[in-house]
Design a protein around this motif. Structure first.
Motif, mmCIF file in Angstrom:
data_model
loop_
_atom_site.group_PDB
_atom_site.id
_atom_site.type_symbol
_atom_site.label_atom_id
_atom_site.label_comp_id
_atom_site.label_asym_id
_atom_site.label_seq_id
_atom_site.Cartn_x
_atom_site.Cartn_y
_atom_site.Cartn_z
ATOM 1 N N GLU A 36 0.820 -1.216 0.000
ATOM 2 C CA GLU A 36 0.000 0.000 0.000
ATOM 3 C C GLU A 36 0.856 1.269 0.000
ATOM 4 O O GLU A 36 0.597 2.206 -0.751
ATOM 5 C CB GLU A 36 -0.929 0.010 1.216
ATOM 6 C CG GLU A 36 -1.807 1.245 1.274
ATOM 7 C CD GLU A 36 -2.627 1.334 2.548
ATOM 8 O OE1 GLU A 36 -3.652 2.046 2.540
ATOM 9 O OE2 GLU A 36 -2.243 0.701 3.552
ATOM 10 N N ALA A 37 1.912 1.294 0.834
ATOM 11 C CA ALA A 37 2.737 2.498 0.931
ATOM 12 C C ALA A 37 3.383 2.843 -0.405
ATOM 13 O O ALA A 37 3.554 4.023 -0.741
ATOM 14 C CB ALA A 37 3.814 2.313 1.996
ATOM 15 N N SER A 38 3.723 1.835 -1.199
ATOM 16 C CA SER A 38 4.343 2.078 -2.498
ATOM 17 C C SER A 38 3.376 2.704 -3.491
ATOM 18 O O SER A 38 3.812 3.362 -4.441
ATOM 19 C CB SER A 38 4.870 0.759 -3.084
ATOM 20 O OG SER A 38 5.890 0.226 -2.274
ATOM 21 N N LEU A 39 2.090 2.495 -3.266
ATOM 22 C CA LEU A 39 1.081 2.977 -4.210
ATOM 23 C C LEU A 39 0.506 4.333 -3.818
ATOM 24 O O LEU A 39 0.275 5.180 -4.679
ATOM 25 C CB LEU A 39 -0.044 1.953 -4.336
ATOM 26 C CG LEU A 39 0.387 0.568 -4.869
ATOM 27 C CD1 LEU A 39 -0.781 -0.401 -4.814
ATOM 28 C CD2 LEU A 39 0.942 0.670 -6.274
ATOM 29 N N ILE A 40 0.303 4.571 -2.522
ATOM 30 C CA ILE A 40 -0.368 5.806 -2.112
ATOM 31 C C ILE A 40 0.561 7.009 -2.094
ATOM 32 O O ILE A 40 0.107 8.150 -2.030
ATOM 33 C CB ILE A 40 -1.034 5.666 -0.723
ATOM 34 C CG1 ILE A 40 0.030 5.458 0.371
ATOM 35 C CG2 ILE A 40 -2.044 4.522 -0.718
ATOM 36 C CD1 ILE A 40 -0.535 5.545 1.786
ATOM 37 N N LYS A 41 1.876 6.781 -2.189
ATOM 38 C CA LYS A 41 2.836 7.881 -2.072
ATOM 39 C C LYS A 41 2.947 8.739 -3.324
ATOM 40 O O LYS A 41 3.548 9.808 -3.291
ATOM 41 C CB LYS A 41 4.216 7.335 -1.715
ATOM 42 C CG LYS A 41 4.833 6.456 -2.795
ATOM 43 C CD LYS A 41 6.143 5.855 -2.323
ATOM 44 C CE LYS A 41 6.759 4.944 -3.373
ATOM 45 N NZ LYS A 41 8.008 4.339 -2.881
ATOM 46 N N VAL A 42 2.400 8.297 -4.442
ATOM 47 C CA VAL A 42 2.570 8.994 -5.717
ATOM 48 C C VAL A 42 1.643 10.204 -5.793
ATOM 49 O O VAL A 42 0.434 10.084 -5.580
ATOM 50 C CB VAL A 42 2.306 8.048 -6.899
ATOM 51 C CG1 VAL A 42 2.498 8.790 -8.227
ATOM 52 C CG2 VAL A 42 3.225 6.835 -6.825
ATOM 53 N N ALA A 43 2.219 11.378 -6.090
ATOM 54 C CA ALA A 43 1.434 12.603 -6.250
ATOM 55 C C ALA A 43 1.667 13.158 -7.655
ATOM 56 O O ALA A 43 2.745 12.990 -8.218
ATOM 57 C CB ALA A 43 1.857 13.645 -5.214
ATOM 58 N N PRO A 44 0.661 13.850 -8.226
ATOM 59 C CA PRO A 44 0.811 14.390 -9.577
ATOM 60 C C PRO A 44 1.521 15.737 -9.627
ATOM 61 O O PRO A 44 1.796 16.254 -10.711
ATOM 62 C CB PRO A 44 -0.635 14.519 -10.053
ATOM 63 C CG PRO A 44 -1.413 14.784 -8.799
ATOM 64 C CD PRO A 44 -0.720 14.000 -7.717
ATOM 65 N N GLN A 45 1.797 16.322 -8.469
ATOM 66 C CA GLN A 45 2.478 17.615 -8.412
ATOM 67 C C GLN A 45 3.070 17.798 -7.023
ATOM 68 O O GLN A 45 2.938 16.940 -6.159
ATOM 69 C CB GLN A 45 1.503 18.749 -8.729
ATOM 70 C CG GLN A 45 0.359 18.865 -7.736
ATOM 71 C CD GLN A 45 -0.593 19.994 -8.087
ATOM 72 O OE1 GLN A 45 -0.673 20.429 -9.228
ATOM 73 N NE2 GLN A 45 -1.317 20.484 -7.097
ATOM 74 N N MET A 46 3.733 18.921 -6.810
ATOM 75 C CA MET A 46 4.331 19.199 -5.510
ATOM 76 C C MET A 46 3.256 19.247 -4.428
ATOM 77 O O MET A 46 2.165 19.781 -4.645
ATOM 78 C CB MET A 46 5.072 20.534 -5.561
ATOM 79 C CG MET A 46 6.273 20.533 -6.488
ATOM 80 S SD MET A 46 7.741 19.814 -5.751
ATOM 81 C CE MET A 46 8.545 21.289 -5.151
ATOM 82 N N THR A 47 3.582 18.695 -3.277
ATOM 83 C CA THR A 47 2.753 18.797 -2.085
ATOM 84 C C THR A 47 3.609 19.492 -1.026
ATOM 85 O O THR A 47 4.822 19.634 -1.204
ATOM 86 C CB THR A 47 2.331 17.404 -1.588
ATOM 87 O OG1 THR A 47 3.519 16.718 -1.114
ATOM 88 C CG2 THR A 47 1.657 16.587 -2.686
ATOM 89 N N PRO A 48 3.029 19.919 0.092
ATOM 90 C CA PRO A 48 3.855 20.568 1.104
ATOM 91 C C PRO A 48 5.049 19.725 1.560
ATOM 92 O O PRO A 48 6.160 20.247 1.717
ATOM 93 C CB PRO A 48 2.865 20.828 2.248
ATOM 94 C CG PRO A 48 1.549 21.017 1.544
ATOM 95 C CD PRO A 48 1.579 20.024 0.408
ATOM 96 N N MET A 49 4.842 18.419 1.746
ATOM 97 C CA MET A 49 5.929 17.556 2.215
ATOM 98 C C MET A 49 6.983 17.351 1.131
ATOM 99 O O MET A 49 8.189 17.447 1.389
ATOM 100 C CB MET A 49 5.388 16.202 2.683
ATOM 101 C CG MET A 49 4.447 16.286 3.850
ATOM 102 S SD MET A 49 5.283 16.891 5.333
ATOM 103 C CE MET A 49 3.912 16.919 6.477
ATOM 104 N N TYR A 50 6.556 17.063 -0.079
ATOM 105 C CA TYR A 50 7.525 16.883 -1.165
ATOM 106 C C TYR A 50 8.251 18.190 -1.473
ATOM 107 O O TYR A 50 9.435 18.202 -1.788
ATOM 108 C CB TYR A 50 6.838 16.347 -2.420
ATOM 109 C CG TYR A 50 6.504 14.869 -2.337
ATOM 110 C CD1 TYR A 50 7.390 13.971 -1.760
ATOM 111 C CD2 TYR A 50 5.317 14.370 -2.843
ATOM 112 C CE1 TYR A 50 7.090 12.621 -1.676
ATOM 113 C CE2 TYR A 50 5.004 13.030 -2.769
ATOM 114 C CZ TYR A 50 5.898 12.148 -2.178
ATOM 115 O OH TYR A 50 5.611 10.807 -2.100
#
Length: 200
Positions: A19-33
């Motif tokens: 699950e962690a490998s799949l939910i971590k993907v974002a389409p753009q910058m987030t505050p954490m990234y």
């Protein structure tokens, strides 16, 4: 030698990601990234083109990229060897991948997307360092951004602080090997001063 020939065989060998490998993907910058990437002064830029692939180290005194908007990053193309391998590939095929590292952290952040080479005067000028500007800026459109697990850097003890370079050939040695008669020792002796003078 036996090779895996299709994706089904690969998936049978490895199983499905957690699950962690799949939910971590974002389409753009987030505050954490954003916080993580803005702390990175070094990344590896990977490109692909008609003549093959290229992996190029990129570094800067501050963040190695600048965020233009949540879906777009800008990377100045500072002086290098003038081969333009990455730039040639980007002009021909815009697909890029970047791996961002921060000293001391065993995690990395990856960005996949597409890039273009910009010579926009205002953008290029905004990266001025010591009175010099990059010749161009690589503008990266993010397709996906995600963290990578720490195992590779843990296994390799990348940040253990050990100097393992003793006895390795220098760049001058490599050049002398590549071309008979090349003055490798002279190249190495002059490199430090040349690097300081041509850093930007």
């Amino acid at each position: 030698m036996e090779f895996v020939e299709d994706v089904a065989a690969l998936e049978a060998l490895y199983g499905m990601p957690g699950e962690a490998s799949l939910i971590k993907v974002a389409p753009q910058m987030t505050p954490m990234y954003r916080a993580w990437i803005m702390a990175s002064r070094f990344c590896v830029l990977s490109t692909v083109g008609p003549e093959g692939t290229d992996g190029s180290p990129r570094g800067d005194v501050g963040p190695v990229v600048r965020e233009l908007d949540p879906g777009t990053l800008a990377m100045p193309d500072w002086r290098g060897n003038n081969r333009m391998d990455s730039l040639r590939n980007i002009v021909a095929d815009g697909r890029v991948s970047l791996i961002f590292m921060v000293p001391g952290s065993n995690n990395v952040v990856r960005v996949n997307g597409t890039a273009r080479v910009s010579v926009d005067t205002e953008l290029v000028g905004s990266f001025e360092q010591d009175g010099r500007n990059p010749r161009s800026v690589i503008v990266i459109r993010i397709a996906e951004i995600y963290s990578q697990c720490a195992r590779a850097l843990i296994r390799s003890e990348t940040w253990a602080g050990k100097d393992e370079s003793a006895g390795l050939p220098s760049v001058g040695d490599m050049l002398a090997e590549a071309k008979d008669g090349f003055d490798g020792a002279g190249y190495d002796a002059n490199w430090g001063a040349r690097a300081v003078d041509t850093m930007w």
